[in-house]
Design an enzyme around this catalytic site. Structure first.
Site, PDB file in Angstrom:
ATOM      1  N   HIS A 158      -9.259   1.316   5.256  1.00 20.99           N
ATOM      2  CA  HIS A 158      -7.890   1.476   5.815  1.00 20.99           C
ATOM      3  C   HIS A 158      -8.235   2.292   7.008  1.00 20.99           C
ATOM      4  O   HIS A 158      -8.981   3.238   7.031  1.00 20.99           O
ATOM      5  CB  HIS A 158      -6.839   2.006   4.853  1.00 20.99           C
ATOM      6  CG  HIS A 158      -5.618   1.858   5.483  1.00 20.99           C
ATOM      7  ND1 HIS A 158      -4.752   3.114   6.490  1.00 20.99           N
ATOM      8  CD2 HIS A 158      -4.617   0.772   5.150  1.00 20.99           C
ATOM      9  CE1 HIS A 158      -3.768   2.508   6.718  1.00 20.99           C
ATOM     10  NE2 HIS A 158      -3.403   1.361   6.086  1.00 20.99           N
ATOM     11  N   GLY A 188       3.284   1.857  10.758  1.00 21.37           N
ATOM     12  CA  GLY A 188       4.212   3.042  10.329  1.00 21.37           C
ATOM     13  C   GLY A 188       5.106   3.306  11.524  1.00 21.37           C
ATOM     14  O   GLY A 188       5.556   4.384  11.727  1.00 21.37           O
ATOM     15  N   GLY A 204       3.032  -0.951   4.326  1.00 17.27           N
ATOM     16  CA  GLY A 204       3.133   0.168   3.747  1.00 17.27           C
ATOM     17  C   GLY A 204       4.596   0.413   3.546  1.00 17.27           C
ATOM     18  O   GLY A 204       5.184   0.168   2.328  1.00 17.27           O
ATOM     19  N   GLY A 205       5.398   1.093   4.324  1.00 18.20           N
ATOM     20  CA  GLY A 205       6.666   1.436   4.144  1.00 18.20           C
ATOM     21  C   GLY A 205       7.507   0.648   3.553  1.00 18.20           C
ATOM     22  O   GLY A 205       8.185   1.000   2.603  1.00 18.20           O
ATOM     23  N   ASN A 211       0.807  -1.223  -0.041  1.00 16.89           N
ATOM     24  CA  ASN A 211      -0.197   0.042  -0.049  1.00 16.89           C
ATOM     25  C   ASN A 211       1.062   1.198  -0.104  1.00 16.89           C
ATOM     26  O   ASN A 211       1.557   1.523   1.263  1.00 16.89           O
ATOM     27  CB  ASN A 211      -0.996   0.161   1.217  1.00 16.89           C
ATOM     28  CG  ASN A 211      -1.661   1.330   1.469  1.00 16.89           C
ATOM     29  OD1 ASN A 211      -1.713   1.998   0.396  1.00 16.89           O
ATOM     30  ND2 ASN A 211      -2.410   1.507   2.564  1.00 16.89           N
ATOM     31  N   TRP A 212       1.156   1.734  -1.080  1.00 17.86           N
ATOM     32  CA  TRP A 212       1.959   3.065  -1.184  1.00 17.86           C
ATOM     33  C   TRP A 212       1.488   4.227  -0.576  1.00 17.86           C
ATOM     34  O   TRP A 212       2.310   5.289  -0.790  1.00 17.86           O
ATOM     35  CB  TRP A 212       2.162   3.097  -2.952  1.00 17.86           C
ATOM     36  CG  TRP A 212       3.099   2.236  -3.375  1.00 17.86           C
ATOM     37  CD1 TRP A 212       3.971   1.413  -2.810  1.00 17.86           C
ATOM     38  CD2 TRP A 212       3.384   2.135  -4.587  1.00 17.86           C
ATOM     39  NE1 TRP A 212       4.776   0.595  -3.599  1.00 17.86           N
ATOM     40  CE2 TRP A 212       4.676   1.075  -4.797  1.00 17.86           C
ATOM     41  CE3 TRP A 212       3.235   2.835  -5.954  1.00 17.86           C
ATOM     42  CZ2 TRP A 212       5.190   1.123  -5.997  1.00 17.86           C
ATOM     43  CZ3 TRP A 212       3.525   2.631  -6.848  1.00 17.86           C
ATOM     44  CH2 TRP A 212       4.743   1.761  -7.086  1.00 17.86           C
ATOM     45  N   LYS A 213       0.007   4.312  -0.267  1.00 16.42           N
ATOM     46  CA  LYS A 213      -0.670   5.475   0.357  1.00 16.42           C
ATOM     47  C   LYS A 213      -0.107   6.577  -0.586  1.00 16.42           C
ATOM     48  O   LYS A 213      -0.243   6.461  -1.919  1.00 16.42           O
ATOM     49  CB  LYS A 213       0.147   5.649   1.765  1.00 16.42           C
ATOM     50  CG  LYS A 213       0.097   4.385   2.724  1.00 16.42           C
ATOM     51  CD  LYS A 213       0.311   4.506   4.019  1.00 16.42           C
ATOM     52  CE  LYS A 213       0.056   3.042   4.786  1.00 16.42           C
ATOM     53  NZ  LYS A 213       0.209   3.143   6.092  1.00 16.42           N
ATOM     54  N   GLU A 264      -4.834  -4.867  10.732  1.00 15.69           N
ATOM     55  CA  GLU A 264      -3.883  -3.843  10.839  1.00 15.69           C
ATOM     56  C   GLU A 264      -4.052  -3.320  12.307  1.00 15.69           C
ATOM     57  O   GLU A 264      -4.898  -2.251  12.378  1.00 15.69           O
ATOM     58  CB  GLU A 264      -4.074  -2.813   9.867  1.00 15.69           C
ATOM     59  CG  GLU A 264      -3.801  -3.532   8.439  1.00 15.69           C
ATOM     60  CD  GLU A 264      -3.382  -2.573   7.537  1.00 15.69           C
ATOM     61  OE1 GLU A 264      -2.094  -2.806   6.932  1.00 15.69           O
ATOM     62  OE2 GLU A 264      -3.545  -1.241   7.490  1.00 15.69           O
ATOM     63  N   GLU A 290      -6.414   4.718   8.022  1.00 17.87           N
ATOM     64  CA  GLU A 290      -6.286   6.164   7.883  1.00 17.87           C
ATOM     65  C   GLU A 290      -7.516   6.489   7.078  1.00 17.87           C
ATOM     66  O   GLU A 290      -7.685   7.780   7.371  1.00 17.87           O
ATOM     67  CB  GLU A 290      -5.024   6.275   6.876  1.00 17.87           C
ATOM     68  CG  GLU A 290      -3.808   6.015   7.773  1.00 17.87           C
ATOM     69  CD  GLU A 290      -2.451   5.307   6.879  1.00 17.87           C
ATOM     70  OE1 GLU A 290      -2.551   5.394   5.744  1.00 17.87           O
ATOM     71  OE2 GLU A 290      -1.665   4.760   7.630  1.00 17.87           O
ATOM     72  N   SER A 329       3.961  -2.636  10.179  1.00 20.63           N
ATOM     73  CA  SER A 329       5.397  -2.606  10.189  1.00 20.63           C
ATOM     74  C   SER A 329       5.995  -4.228   9.755  1.00 20.63           C
ATOM     75  O   SER A 329       6.818  -4.702  10.262  1.00 20.63           O
ATOM     76  CB  SER A 329       5.972  -2.282  11.774  1.00 20.63           C
ATOM     77  OG  SER A 329       5.519  -1.108  11.829  1.00 20.63           O
TER      78      SER A 329
HETATM   79  O1  LIG Z   1      -1.697  -0.540   4.755  1.00 23.45           O
HETATM   80  C1  LIG Z   1      -0.500  -0.618   5.125  1.00 23.45           C
HETATM   81  C2  LIG Z   1      -0.455  -0.462   6.662  1.00 23.45           C
HETATM   82  O2  LIG Z   1      -0.818   0.876   7.059  1.00 23.45           O
HETATM   83  C3  LIG Z   1       1.105  -0.799   7.215  1.00 23.45           C
HETATM   84  O3  LIG Z   1       1.884   0.328   7.060  1.00 23.45           O
HETATM   85  P1  LIG Z   1       3.449  -0.059   7.550  1.00 23.45           P
HETATM   86  O4  LIG Z   1       4.062  -1.260   6.804  1.00 23.45           O
HETATM   87  O5  LIG Z   1       4.099   1.362   7.014  1.00 23.45           O
HETATM   88  O6  LIG Z   1       3.270  -0.008   8.990  1.00 23.45           O
END
Ligand SMILES: O=C[C@H](O)COP(=O)(O)O
Length: 253
Positions: free
Chosen positions: A95, A173, A234-235, A9-11, A167, A97, A213
């Site tokens: 999600h 994050g 994500g990251g 998920n690149w956000k 999640e 967010e 994470s």
């Molecule tokens: O959609 C992915 C999640 O929000 C996890 O993000 P993260 O891997 O940066 O903690």
């Protein structure tokens, strides 16, 4: 045997040039699609071109959100019909967010999940508790409720095709990962809830990802757990090297 699904998920990261370069590099390295589903959920602005560029490869492109209506006067939104027309197979729904910053609720998540199926998209439906909820011991009931509300009204077949991403909000994050045992325990609670809402067969078919994470150093342990069928990342999905390692871990799950 459930097929692992590893989704990045690149956000709101990457320019189009960066996204295209990433996809060009990774598309030939994604595992056999019969063994692992490899997905990048990119910003909406890039979907059309990225979808064209993965044609013929095993890398798949997903969206990060969508509106529940087919069309209408909803400035700035994208619709399930628009995603389906581009051939996009997956869409992340609800999600944390989106729930936190864009007022999405279990009720709107449920509408979007229905809309996804109506247009042939597979929803990746996110659930998870806050740190406060975890500390007060209500993780199980919070997540069960999100699952029940999110899946409400789906047929057995639709429910079995839904991907649920667990999640924990406190792990997103932050570098704090739930232990593999804790993550597995909650994913097990989710599977049990699906069995109670539908039946054992549906619960055995539904795929449950862990997110929060996830990185190359911890993915194998997470995927080794009974109830964890993939990861929403994500990251660590932003760099080609780490993303490819995550996909490869899916092969050994
Ligand atoms: O959609 C992915 C999640 O929000 C996890 O993000 P993260 O891997 O940066 O903690």
């Amino acid at each position: 045997m459930r097929k692992p699904i590893i989704a990045g998920n690149w956000k709101m990261y990457k320019t189009f040039s960066e996204a295209k370069e990433f996809v060009e590099e990774v598309k030939g390295l994604a595992p056999d699609a019969s063994k692992v589903d490899s997905v990048i959920c990119a910003p909406a602005l890039f979907l059309q071109q990225l979808q064209a560029s993965v044609e013929g490869s095993t890398l798949q492109i997903g969206a990060q959100t969508m509106h529940e209506e087919k069309e209408g006067a909803f400035t700035g939104e994208i619709s399930p019909a628009q995603l389906a027309d581009l051939g996009i197979p997956y869409v992340i729904i609800g999600h944390s967010e989106r729930r936190q910053y864009f007022n999405e609720t279990d009720a709107s998540v449920n509408k979007k999940v229905h809309a996804a199926f109506e247009f042939g998209l597979t929803p990746i439906m996110c659930v998870g508790e806050t740190l406060e909820q975890r500390e007060s011991g209500s993780t199980g009931s919070i997540v069960e409720n999100q699952v029940a509300e999110g899946l409400k009204g789906l047929t057995e077949e639709q429910a079995s095709k839904t991907v649920i991403a667990y999640e924990p909000i406190w792990a997103i994050g932050t570098g704090k990962t739930a232990t593999a045992e804790d993550a597995n325990e909650v994913c097990g609670i989710i599977r049990k809830k699906v069995a109670a809402l539908y039946n054992d067969e549906t619960a055995q078919q539904i795929r449950i990802q862990y997110g929060g994470s996830v990185k190359p150093a911890n993915i194998e342990e997470l995927l080794g757990m009974e109830h964890i069928d993939g990861a929403l990342v994500g990251g660590a999905s932003l760099e080609t090297e780490s993303f490819v390692k995550l996909l490869e871990a899916g092969l050994h799950a």
